[in-house]
Design a protein around this motif. Structure first.
Motif, short mmCIF file in Angstrom:
data_model
loop_
_atom_site.label_atom_id
_atom_site.label_comp_id
_atom_site.label_asym_id
_atom_site.label_seq_id
_atom_site.Cartn_x
_atom_site.Cartn_y
_atom_site.Cartn_z
N ASN A 122 0.83 -1.22 0.00
CA ASN A 122 0.00 0.00 0.00
C ASN A 122 0.86 1.27 0.00
O ASN A 122 0.46 2.30 0.53
N ASP A 123 2.04 1.15 -0.61
CA ASP A 123 2.99 2.28 -0.63
C ASP A 123 2.78 3.06 -1.94
O ASP A 123 3.10 2.56 -3.02
N ILE A 124 2.27 4.26 -1.82
CA ILE A 124 2.02 5.06 -3.03
C ILE A 124 2.93 6.29 -3.08
O ILE A 124 2.63 7.27 -3.75
N ALA A 125 4.05 6.22 -2.37
CA ALA A 125 4.97 7.36 -2.37
C ALA A 125 5.45 7.69 -3.78
O ALA A 125 5.50 8.86 -4.17
N HIS A 158 -0.65 15.15 -1.60
CA HIS A 158 0.11 14.78 -0.40
C HIS A 158 -0.79 14.06 0.62
O HIS A 158 -0.32 13.21 1.39
N ARG A 159 -2.09 14.38 0.62
CA ARG A 159 -3.00 13.79 1.59
C ARG A 159 -3.57 12.44 1.15
O ARG A 159 -4.31 11.81 1.89
N MET A 160 -3.19 11.99 -0.04
CA MET A 160 -3.73 10.71 -0.53
C MET A 160 -3.28 9.54 0.35
O MET A 160 -2.11 9.45 0.72
N THR A 177 -10.14 -7.69 1.50
CA THR A 177 -9.28 -6.52 1.70
C THR A 177 -8.49 -6.20 0.44
O THR A 177 -8.34 -5.03 0.07
N ARG A 178 -7.98 -7.24 -0.21
CA ARG A 178 -7.22 -7.00 -1.46
C ARG A 178 -8.12 -6.35 -2.51
O ARG A 178 -7.70 -5.46 -3.24
N THR A 179 -9.38 -6.82 -2.57
CA THR A 179 -10.31 -6.22 -3.52
C THR A 179 -10.56 -4.75 -3.17
O THR A 179 -10.59 -3.87 -4.04
N ALA A 180 -10.75 -4.50 -1.86
CA ALA A 180 -10.97 -3.12 -1.42
C ALA A 180 -9.75 -2.26 -1.72
O ALA A 180 -9.87 -1.11 -2.15
N ASN A 181 -8.55 -2.81 -1.49
CA ASN A 181 -7.33 -2.06 -1.79
C ASN A 181 -7.21 -1.76 -3.27
O ASN A 181 -6.77 -0.68 -3.67
N ALA A 182 -7.58 -2.75 -4.10
CA ALA A 182 -7.51 -2.56 -5.54
C ALA A 182 -8.44 -1.43 -5.98
O ALA A 182 -8.08 -0.58 -6.79
N ARG A 183 -9.66 -1.42 -5.42
CA ARG A 183 -10.58 -0.33 -5.74
C ARG A 183 -10.08 0.99 -5.17
O ARG A 183 -10.25 2.05 -5.76
N SER A 184 -9.41 0.92 -4.02
CA SER A 184 -8.95 2.14 -3.37
C SER A 184 -7.94 2.90 -4.23
O SER A 184 -8.01 4.13 -4.34
N ILE A 185 -7.01 2.19 -4.85
CA ILE A 185 -6.01 2.86 -5.69
C ILE A 185 -6.67 3.59 -6.84
O ILE A 185 -6.27 4.69 -7.23
N LEU A 186 -7.76 3.00 -7.35
CA LEU A 186 -8.49 3.65 -8.45
C LEU A 186 -9.26 4.87 -7.94
O LEU A 186 -9.22 5.95 -8.54
N ILE A 187 -9.96 4.67 -6.82
CA ILE A 187 -10.80 5.76 -6.28
C ILE A 187 -9.96 6.93 -5.79
O ILE A 187 -10.33 8.10 -5.97
#
Length: 601
Positions: A122-125, A158-160, A177-187
């Motif tokens: 979940n590292d989006i730096a 920066h707040r993402m 959770t993986r599905t939620a995480n996958a949608r989260s990166i898109l949202i």
């Protein structure tokens, strides 16, 4: 309300003084000399074709599709490119394929590291950094458009944050959770990319913006499906949500870079090019003086420009015009320098020492599959900015002579004469044979001279078969045996065609669109292709095309129909190069040296 201060005479005087103190050399030093020279060789009507890089404007705007994903390493190395024809771009050799694979491997490693960080930690730096970099590029495109700046919020980036996984969850829970995480990166990320793309569309040209708009539509569908909690968001095939985000970021960076390039090219063509054309000759003279130690009016220094002086001396000795006539007639001096000096002694020089190396200071040694020994050309100092043009012209003429000689042998063996080579290809089959012959002679992927000649022989035989469907095996053997000799320049037809081509180049040096309007030619201007004050259709915007049409007709008439278009372009370049040399150096160097050589003789 206070009255705004009015300009005082002193202020006006200061402005005038600033204008008077304008230093054209200092201004021109902001530009690359190669760019300056390209502008000076370009007709004002063709300024729109100028680019800062010197490469042609990219015609095909990149699309976000399977081809893009493959080229940038988002599709597995084990998978084939979507279309080998599209990927190769025509005529790629083995060396280019290796370079392409290396480029894909490096891109894939870079992108895979970012995707892996998102999917596993979940590292989006890195994603944030790329978005901020995209914002910076966008602001650089529009420094004065605060309305568009406000669309791009660095603080929001920066707040993402993504949805965090639950370390104590069960395996089923992990899947959710993986599905939620996958949608989260898109949202979380796509809204920022869509905003940047919408701003980009407002800056791009109409043809460039089409593909960006298509990406916006696709990204919007993906975002909506993710927001609606769809288990399988509407993604491209075999692309994960994280990969879609990273690949979309890559795509928008490419489009932003392309937009920046287009803006710079437009500024060059509309604002900078006219100024460069005005001050360019003076700037090139200044650079020349610095490089070779030649001062204004310094024509007695034999050591500063020895190759130019020797070139002019050879021109005088070999032109066949009396020294008395040359002394009394400036236009005659221009003509012999264009034809005997430029065309005969440089463009079509065939004698000299053979070398394998390429250009050194003031010299061009050439190698080619078409012949084993090429002359070592001593390029005059006044033409050394055009070594690349010289190489290109000579390569075009050599290939055209050899290809036309091979095509002539095919015509003779087929018993149809050379009429085929004196007109536009009369059938689609003949035109395809023409293309195949050109392609085989330009094939850089062959690994041996034998394979190179074999491919060319096959193209020549195919042409003969089209001209004579009943072509026999003995006739094929004749053509196969003649190919190596022609390639080495050991065929008498080569000299015949070389002389014909040389004559056309000389004739086009004196071409004008309308002899009635032609001004006398001077050493300080050369023979200008543009007609002064003409409003009867001979406008500047059509002169280059008129020149090429006239040249093409002459080349076809002399038996070079297969290469007439390329030769017409080479002839135009040759004419522009020598005329520019007159503009820059004619009055200060070429004519004084010419007169000195005549008087000393």
């Amino acid at each position: 309300m206070s009255t705004p201060p009015q300009p005082s005479p002193a202020n006006d005087g200061e402005k005038q003084e600033q204008q008077e103190q304008f230093n054209p050399i200092a201004f021109m030093s902001n530009f690359d000399p190669e760019l300056v020279h390209r502008v000076l060789l370009t007709d004002p009507s063709d300024y729109a074709s100028l680019t800062m890089s010197g490469q042609p404007r990219l015609v095909d705007t990149p699309s976000y599709n399977a081809q893009f994903l493959w080229e940038n390493g988002f599709i597995s190395d084990q998978e084939s490119p979507p279309s080998s024809e599209e990927t190769e771009g025509g005529g790629q050799g083995a060396g280019n394929e290796v370079a392409l694979q290396m480029s894909r491997t490096m891109k894939r490693a870079f992108h895979a590291a970012i995707v892996e960080a998102v999917e596993s930690r979940n590292d989006i730096a890195d994603v944030k950094a790329l978005i901020l970099e995209l914002h910076e590029k966008m602001r650089g495109l529009i420094p004065s458009r605060a309305d568009l700046h406000d669309i791009l919020s660095d603080d929001d980036v920066h707040r993402m944050n993504l949805v965090a996984g639950d370390d104590d969850a069960s395996s089923d829970r992990d899947g959710e959770t993986r599905t939620a995480n996958a949608r989260s990166i898109l949202i979380v990320v796509l809204p920022h990319l869509i905003k940047a793309a919408e701003a980009l569309v407002r800056l791009e040209s109409e043809d460039r913006s089409v593909t960006t708009s298509c990406w916006i539509e696709m990204a919007t569908r993906v975002l909506n499906s993710a927001v609606e909690n769809v288990d399988a968001p509407d993604l491209p095939p075999d692309i994960s949500p994280a990969t879609f985000v990273v690949s979309s970021l890559t795509y928008l960076h490419i489009k932003a870079d392309l937009c920046a390039s287009d803006i710079a090219d437009y500024h060059l063509s509309t604002v900078l090019a006219p100024q460069i054309a005005t001050h360019g000759p003076e700037y090139e003279r200044a650079l020349f003086q610095q490089r070779f130690g030649v001062g204004d009016g310094d024509t007695d220094n034999d050591e500063s420009t020895p190759i130019t002086r020797q070139w002019i001396k050879r021109t005088v000795d070999e032109c066949g015009v009396s020294r008395q006539e040359l002394l009394s007639n400036e236009e005659r001096r221009v003509t012999v320098l264009q034809t005997s000096g430029w065309v005969n002694l440089i463009l079509f020089q065939t004698t000299g020492e053979g070398h394998d190396d390429v250009e050194q200071e003031g010299n061009v040694a050439e190698t080619s599959e078409a012949s084993q020994v090429q002359p070592f050309i001593h390029v005059p100092e006044v033409l050394q900015s055009d070594i690349s043009n010289l190489r290109s012209i000579r390569e075009t003429t050599k290939m055209s002579v050899i290809g036309s000689a091979l095509a002539l042998h095919a015509c003779n063996v087929a018993g149809v004469g050379d009429a085929v080579l004196r007109r536009e290809p009369s059938t689609a089959e003949i035109n395809q044979c023409r293309k195949n012959l050109i392609k085989s002679m330009s094939d850089k992927s062959v690994t041996s001279q034998e394979a190179f000649e074999k491919g060319i022989s096959a193209a020549v035989i195919d042409l003969a078969r089209v001209l004579k469907p009943s072509l026999g095996s003995e006739e094929e053997k004749i053509l196969s045996s003649r190919t190596p000799a022609v390639m080495k320049g050991d065929d008498p037809v080569i000299k015949l065609l070389d002389n014909r081509m040389r004559l056309v180049f000389c004739e086009m040096m004196s071409w004008t669109p309308d002899d009635r309007d032609r001004m006398p030619t001077r050493m300080s201007t050369g023979r200008q292709l543009r007609v002064q004050g003409s409003d009867d259709g001979h406008s500047a915007k059509t002169i280059s095309s008129q020149f090429q049409a006239a040249a093409k007709e002459k080349f076809m008439h002399r038996g070079f129909a297969f290469y007439a278009t390329e030769l017409a372009e080479a002839s135009l370049t040759a004419t522009k190069v020598i005329n520019l040399a007159f503009v820059v150096y004619g009055e200060t160097l070429l004519d004084p040296v010419f007169l000195t050589v005549l008087q000393d003789g």
